[in-house]
Design a protein around this motif. Sequence first.
Motif, mmCIF file in Angstrom:
data_model
loop_
_atom_site.group_PDB
_atom_site.id
_atom_site.type_symbol
_atom_site.label_atom_id
_atom_site.label_comp_id
_atom_site.label_asym_id
_atom_site.label_seq_id
_atom_site.Cartn_x
_atom_site.Cartn_y
_atom_site.Cartn_z
ATOM 1 N N ASN A 216 20.420 11.421 59.184
ATOM 2 C CA ASN A 216 20.737 12.128 57.937
ATOM 3 C C ASN A 216 21.802 11.432 57.083
ATOM 4 O O ASN A 216 22.965 11.351 57.459
ATOM 5 C CB ASN A 216 21.188 13.552 58.272
ATOM 6 C CG ASN A 216 21.170 14.438 57.046
ATOM 7 O OD1 ASN A 216 21.250 13.976 55.918
ATOM 8 N ND2 ASN A 216 21.065 15.736 57.255
ATOM 9 N N THR B 168 22.046 12.404 53.757
ATOM 10 C CA THR B 168 22.289 13.280 52.608
ATOM 11 C C THR B 168 23.619 14.013 52.773
ATOM 12 O O THR B 168 24.099 14.637 51.832
ATOM 13 C CB THR B 168 21.160 14.315 52.454
ATOM 14 O OG1 THR B 168 21.098 15.133 53.625
ATOM 15 C CG2 THR B 168 19.828 13.622 52.234
ATOM 16 N N LEU C 283 15.273 14.095 52.527
ATOM 17 C CA LEU C 283 15.159 14.633 53.880
ATOM 18 C C LEU C 283 13.691 14.688 54.302
ATOM 19 O O LEU C 283 12.813 15.041 53.509
ATOM 20 C CB LEU C 283 15.753 16.042 53.940
ATOM 21 C CG LEU C 283 17.258 16.163 54.165
ATOM 22 C CD1 LEU C 283 17.697 17.609 53.955
ATOM 23 C CD2 LEU C 283 17.646 15.704 55.571
ATOM 24 N N THR D 156 16.206 11.001 57.256
ATOM 25 C CA THR D 156 16.068 10.764 55.822
ATOM 26 C C THR D 156 15.312 9.468 55.564
ATOM 27 O O THR D 156 15.142 8.639 56.461
ATOM 28 C CB THR D 156 17.447 10.685 55.133
ATOM 29 O OG1 THR D 156 18.277 9.746 55.849
ATOM 30 C CG2 THR D 156 18.135 12.020 55.101
#
Length: 637
Positions: free
Chosen positions: A138, A140, A161, A304
Amino acid sequence: MLFNVAPLLDGRNQAGVILAVFLGYYIKRRFFTSKKRSIKWKNPFAQDSRSPLTPLVTEQEKRDEILKKAFTKQLATEHQWDAIVIGSGMGGLSSAALLSKAGLKVLVLEKHGKCGGACHIFKAEGYEFDVGIHYVGNLTRHTLNKTLLDQISDGQIQWALLENNFDRVIVDAMSPTQREYNIPSGRGVWKNQLIEQFPEEKKAIETFFSMVNKVTRQTKAWVMVKVIPIWLVKLISLFGLPRFLSDFYALGGRTLKDVIESLTKNKDLQLLFAYSWGTYGEPPNRSSFALQALLHAHYEDGATYPIGGASEIPYRIVPVIERAGGRVLMKAPVSQILTEDGRVTGVRVGNKESSAVDIFAPIVISDAGVHNTLMDLLPENIAKTSPAWPLTSAMKPGIGCLSVFIGLRGTAEELGLKAENLWVFTDSSLEDGFNNIFDGRTLDDVLYKPYPAFFVGFPSAKDPSWESRYPGRSTITVVSFAPYSWFAQWSDLTVKKRGDEYDSLKNAIGQQIIDQITHLYPDLKNAIDYFSVGTPITNEHYLNAKEGAIYGLEHGVERFSPKQASLLRPETGIEGLFLSGQDVMCSGLVSAMLSGLLCASSVLKTNLFNDLILLHKKVKAAAAATATAQSQRSKED
């Protein structure tokens, strides 16, 4: 007496305690005490260098100006360079960007015609394919990794995502007993889901994730041995302190298979604990449990994918290098690292003496891997002076990788493709299928049978910008493994001109895998418009990967021991020469990026980790304050 004090009085243990105290003092002084920075170089993390997001650039000509800038003698010699980087993979680009932000003029030289190493893309028959970036933990969220990437790319790389269930594991594929398991996002979510699925294995599951947490809490111990003196690592290893002081080494000294089989006899659960070993290419009977633990932690908060595709990564980093007066040039095959009196003085580009170009700089950083650097680019008498030289024989390249690239007519929605990955296994064994391939059996024994395991990604479904760039089309990327020996006889032939026998062999393997995919997705069979197969010798040509091993050096248990981990460091022991890339840390985009941070720290002789952490805290605090203010305004409205 409540306990026996005799062991504490033993001379060996006393020395160990004293050494532990000394080591703690050294680490505090080396890594947590501020040093006066050289006036010559700037702190690359002195301020947040993110800029407002700019629109995605889709015009190929504009992208090519950055990603395909070709080598010329004039461009390569226009400045007196402070440093030269060999290779434009993530390790090389991150090193170059950080040094550029520190004020150095850096020249990056790439053998291939496209920038980015495993982050480059290729186009064929109206389709675009990523070759190495399939998903990343991840990015983000405001993680330390995200802060580092933002600072070397001006914060211009956007991430999407994947599905909440970002991985699906299919067991006994092609069989009536086929079973399917989802890997969900969220801290503790997968553990709780596994307990629901395997209630009788609750203790094994809880123990497994407890061991994962123990390893990931001690990751600093792995990084520390790469920066403290090698003699000190040897000394603390002599007394057995690494395993005593750190769970990373205590648990990392065991194979993944050993740990899993000690916890449970349930074959499906064993496979789920280890399903993603293909991410680093070392079977569970040889890989370290520590590496799998790091991988589980990396994806715990989800996965992601870069919006605009993998080439967005080099496309957004190169301008940071060029803004400081640097250059990133393609079609620049470095044939030799130049030396004088035992120290590095520059590099030679080109193999022909009449046209070779010598470029000079006091610092050379190789992102080409340990084997390529020490065995191919340096004179042997110089290479042998490096403490890392023994690794050229002690460590082999990882296993060869095989890729299948598939182009489809139709959108992701029409074809039922999601922003997820599949891990397909033809049985529930951890590695038996691949053992059958790599144990020396003939091609006829394996070629026309279901391929034992492979990874399937759907890049076009992961990228929100895809439909606007390639309307009505979709792509699939498959990654698996194959012995280099199957294709070695064609390795010296010109790429794309290796003959009908080679094409027939690789396409037969690719077609077998495609048949297995269309068994899982019957509607795809008539949508297939294009496919291409990349073999280990394809990887050797385009990525300069020894024996087609896209993950670099083998990721066996010994690689994560203090001894070998300490030798896989940026400093080579040869004055002016440094290493970056996957071999310094381990496989993967984030690991390669962190190797660049380590490398730049070594070059600048300062602690950039501490500087990054300080900036990261400011970035997080600013983000939190902004979120609070927005929430307050929303309530007032």
